[in-house]
Design an enzyme around this catalytic site. Structure first.
Site, short mmCIF file in Angstrom:
data_model
loop_
_atom_site.label_atom_id
_atom_site.label_comp_id
_atom_site.label_asym_id
_atom_site.label_seq_id
_atom_site.Cartn_x
_atom_site.Cartn_y
_atom_site.Cartn_z
CB ALA A 1 -16.93 -22.07 5.69
N GLY A 2 -14.89 -21.54 3.30
CA GLY A 2 -14.53 -21.79 1.91
C GLY A 2 -13.14 -22.39 1.81
CG LEU B 1 -18.40 -15.31 10.90
CD1 LEU B 1 -19.55 -15.31 11.90
CD2 LEU B 1 -17.21 -16.06 11.51
CB CYS C 1 -4.37 -7.21 2.18
SG CYS C 1 -4.24 -5.70 1.25
CG ASP D 1 4.14 4.83 -10.07
OD1 ASP D 1 3.31 4.36 -9.28
OD2 ASP D 1 5.13 4.18 -10.49
CD GLU E 1 -7.33 -6.22 -4.91
OE1 GLU E 1 -7.74 -6.91 -5.86
OE2 GLU E 1 -6.16 -6.20 -4.52
C1 UDX Z 1 -8.72 -7.03 2.67
C2 UDX Z 1 -9.40 -6.27 3.81
O1 UDX Z 1 -10.79 -6.59 3.82
C3 UDX Z 1 -9.16 -4.79 3.68
O2 UDX Z 1 -9.73 -4.10 4.79
C4 UDX Z 1 -7.67 -4.55 3.63
O3 UDX Z 1 -7.36 -3.18 3.48
C5 UDX Z 1 -7.04 -5.32 2.48
O4 UDX Z 1 -7.34 -6.71 2.64
P1 UDX Z 1 -9.25 -7.61 0.13
O5 UDX Z 1 -7.93 -8.31 0.09
O6 UDX Z 1 -9.61 -6.73 -1.02
O7 UDX Z 1 -9.35 -6.71 1.45
O8 UDX Z 1 -10.35 -8.74 0.20
P2 UDX Z 1 -11.48 -9.26 1.20
O9 UDX Z 1 -12.80 -8.96 0.61
O10 UDX Z 1 -11.27 -8.83 2.58
O11 UDX Z 1 -11.25 -10.84 1.06
C6 UDX Z 1 -9.98 -11.41 1.35
C7 UDX Z 1 -10.01 -12.90 1.12
O12 UDX Z 1 -10.76 -13.54 2.15
C8 UDX Z 1 -10.65 -13.35 -0.20
O13 UDX Z 1 -9.87 -14.40 -0.74
C9 UDX Z 1 -12.02 -13.85 0.22
O14 UDX Z 1 -12.52 -14.84 -0.66
C10 UDX Z 1 -11.73 -14.42 1.59
N1 UDX Z 1 -12.90 -14.43 2.48
C11 UDX Z 1 -13.47 -13.26 2.88
C12 UDX Z 1 -13.39 -15.64 2.95
O15 UDX Z 1 -12.86 -16.73 2.61
N2 UDX Z 1 -14.45 -15.64 3.81
C13 UDX Z 1 -15.05 -14.49 4.23
O16 UDX Z 1 -15.99 -14.58 5.02
C14 UDX Z 1 -14.54 -13.26 3.75
#
Ligand code: UDX
Length: 447
Positions: free
Chosen positions: A252-253, A250, A260, A35, A155
């Site tokens: 909701a929120g 699925l 990402c 890095d 994450e």
């Molecule tokens: C995501 C992807 O899942 C992963 O495959 C990719 O490599 C990076 O982006 P991450 O950002 O760590 O991972 O979080 P994730 O658990 O997927 O949740 C993303 C966001 O979606 C969060 O804010 C979570 O609260 C929201 N979410 C997730 C919902 O609102 N509803 C859901 O059903 C699932």
């Protein structure tokens, strides 16, 4: 045991790079991490990990001497042939991914020549592989191969997602190079998709965009549920049992956040636009996600009237539980909107101590417990579903508050228990009631 005799290089020890490096070492490879941030490398040499990720510290300690850290490209290139690239690709002002860090890596590696294989882990726009190869050719460099090997890690579950993935995707120009990458991951049992570089790059964007679409879709269904008296939690269960739909993503929120989804959905929309295609669906996905956060404020106003002078407690600030990451967290927009309406905002998050991040939460009072956050509050909004909020004694919460309103932004709380403690309870597309005396099933997984 690894086939590779020489150590594997990992360039960029941010979130993806560090998890990738530690998992490669766990699989038995020697790994050299580079890095440009000397302080970060110094910390890592001392065993200090700059991110919070369950299981990572243990694997890093087990890896011991198989993990080395450097800031020197000369050392990296002396020791390694295969080089994973995991530098960040933040959004640029135009909405395209900023590839300047990738370009710098290509110049550093290209400038040192030699027989090498670059393996792209960073999320890069479709066409980046071609661009890198053209750049190397323009530099007059020969003998550097290129593969795309996108990550799909979440994450909070990143180690598991690397070591027990649903699939490994390898995009290749040359079959031998693809074999090399495949062998590096041979300790992992899963489906391996071998394809062209452009297709692998697209699989990454399409996967994230689809998951984000699922979330915006269920959020819109939730909004309609509120008008027609249906319960989105059970709708999601009923939908998810259809194996063509599946139960995950699925929930909701108040919308998706993180490093990402927002960035990648925007980048795919931009990528399509740059090539002359108007990706209408993604526009809607993005807009629904923006509006979802603002709807919570409207919902609160329906309950308590004008927000000027009202006290609002936010429970949870990170973009999801089990992480300290605040990037694109819904809490940031929500706190700013509440402040703009004149509310006094107090917040508690187990990972965000008082005094931290005044840049993200100006004027918000951060405290050290949920009960301190709700002290004297008119209303509580659950923003992040940290497990400890599921254990709250709502009668004790009620005693500390001035008002009696709870908005559950993640449909996480037991609405009946909250109501029994004397609160008005609003979920997103749900009243929180149990149906027919049964607790609704929970659709899908949460990481
Ligand atoms: C995501 C992807 O899942 C992963 O495959 C990719 O490599 C990076 O982006 P991450 O950002 O760590 O991972 O979080 P994730 O658990 O997927 O949740 C993303 C966001 O979606 C969060 O804010 C979570 O609260 C929201 N979410 C997730 C919902 O609102 N509803 C859901 O059903 C699932």
């Amino acid at each position: 045991m690894p086939q590779q005799q020489r150590p594997v290089g990992v360039i960029g020890v941010g979130y993806v790079g560090l998890v990738t490096a530690v998992c490669l070492a766990h699989l038995g490879h020697e790994v050299v991490c580079l890095d440009v941030d000397e302080a970060k490398i110094d910390d890592l040499r001392r065993g200090r990990i700059p991110i919070y990720e369950p299981g990572l510290a243990e694997l890093m300690a087990d890896a011991g001497e198989r993990l080395a850290f450097t800031t020197s490209y000369d050392e990296l290139c002396d020791r390694c042939r295969v080089l994973f690239v995991a530098v960040d690709t933040p959004p640029s002002p135009s909405g395209d991914a900023d590839l300047s860090r990738v370009e710098r890596v290509v110049r550093e590696i290209g400038g040192r020549g030699g027989d090498r294989l670059l393996v792209m882990k960073s999320t890069v726009p479709v066409g980046t592989g071609d661009r890198v190869m053209a750049e190397l050719e323009a530099m007059g460099v020969e003998g550097i191969g290129y593969c795309s090997n996108p990550e799909f890690l979440r994450e909070g579950a990143a180690v598991d997602d690397v070591l027990r993935p649903d699939r490994i995707v390898i995009g290749e120009y040359d079959q031998h190079d693809g074999d090399t990458v495949s062998e590096l991951w041979s300790g992992i049992e899963t489906e391996v998709v071998r394809t062209s570089v452009a297709t692998a790059e697209m699989i990454k964007y399409a996967s994230n965009a689809f998951l984000a679409t699922k979330i915006s879709f269920i959020n819109e269904i939730a909004n309609v549920c509120e008008h027609v008296g249906a319960d989105v939690r059970t709708v999601a269960v009923g939908m998810g049992l259809d194996h063509r739909i599946g139960p995950s993503f699925l929930q909701a929120g108040i919308g998706y956040g993180g490093s990402c989804f927002p960035k990648d959905v925007q980048a795919l929309k931009q990528l399509a636009g740059n090539s002359g295609y108007h990706f209408q669906l993604l526009n809607a996905v993005i807009e629904v996600n923006h509006l979802q956060k603002r709807r919570v404020v409207a919902k609160l106003q329906e309950r308590v009237g004008r927000l000027r002078g009202k006290r609002v407690a936010l429970l949870g600030l990170t973009f999801k539980p089990n992480t300290d990451d605040l990037r694109e967290a819904a809490s940031i927009v929500l706190a700013a909107r509440l402040r703009a309406e004149g509310a006094k905002v107090t917040a508690f998050d187990p990972m965000v101590p008082p005094g931290s991040r005044p840049d993200l939460f100006p004027g918000v009072k951060l405290v050290t417990s949920a009960l301190d956050a709700v002290d004297g509050a008119d209303a509580v909004i659950l923003v992040t579903e940290w497990p400890e909020f599921g254990q709250l004694d709502w009668r004790a919460v009620r005693d500390r508050m001035r008002g009696h309103h709870v908005i559950d932004g993640r449909n996480y709380l037991d609405g009946a228990a909250v109501a029994a403690a004397g609160f008005s309870y609003d979920g997103i597309g749900t009243t929180g009631d149990t149906l027919g005396g049964e607790t609704p099933l929970v659709a899908g997984e949460r990481s």
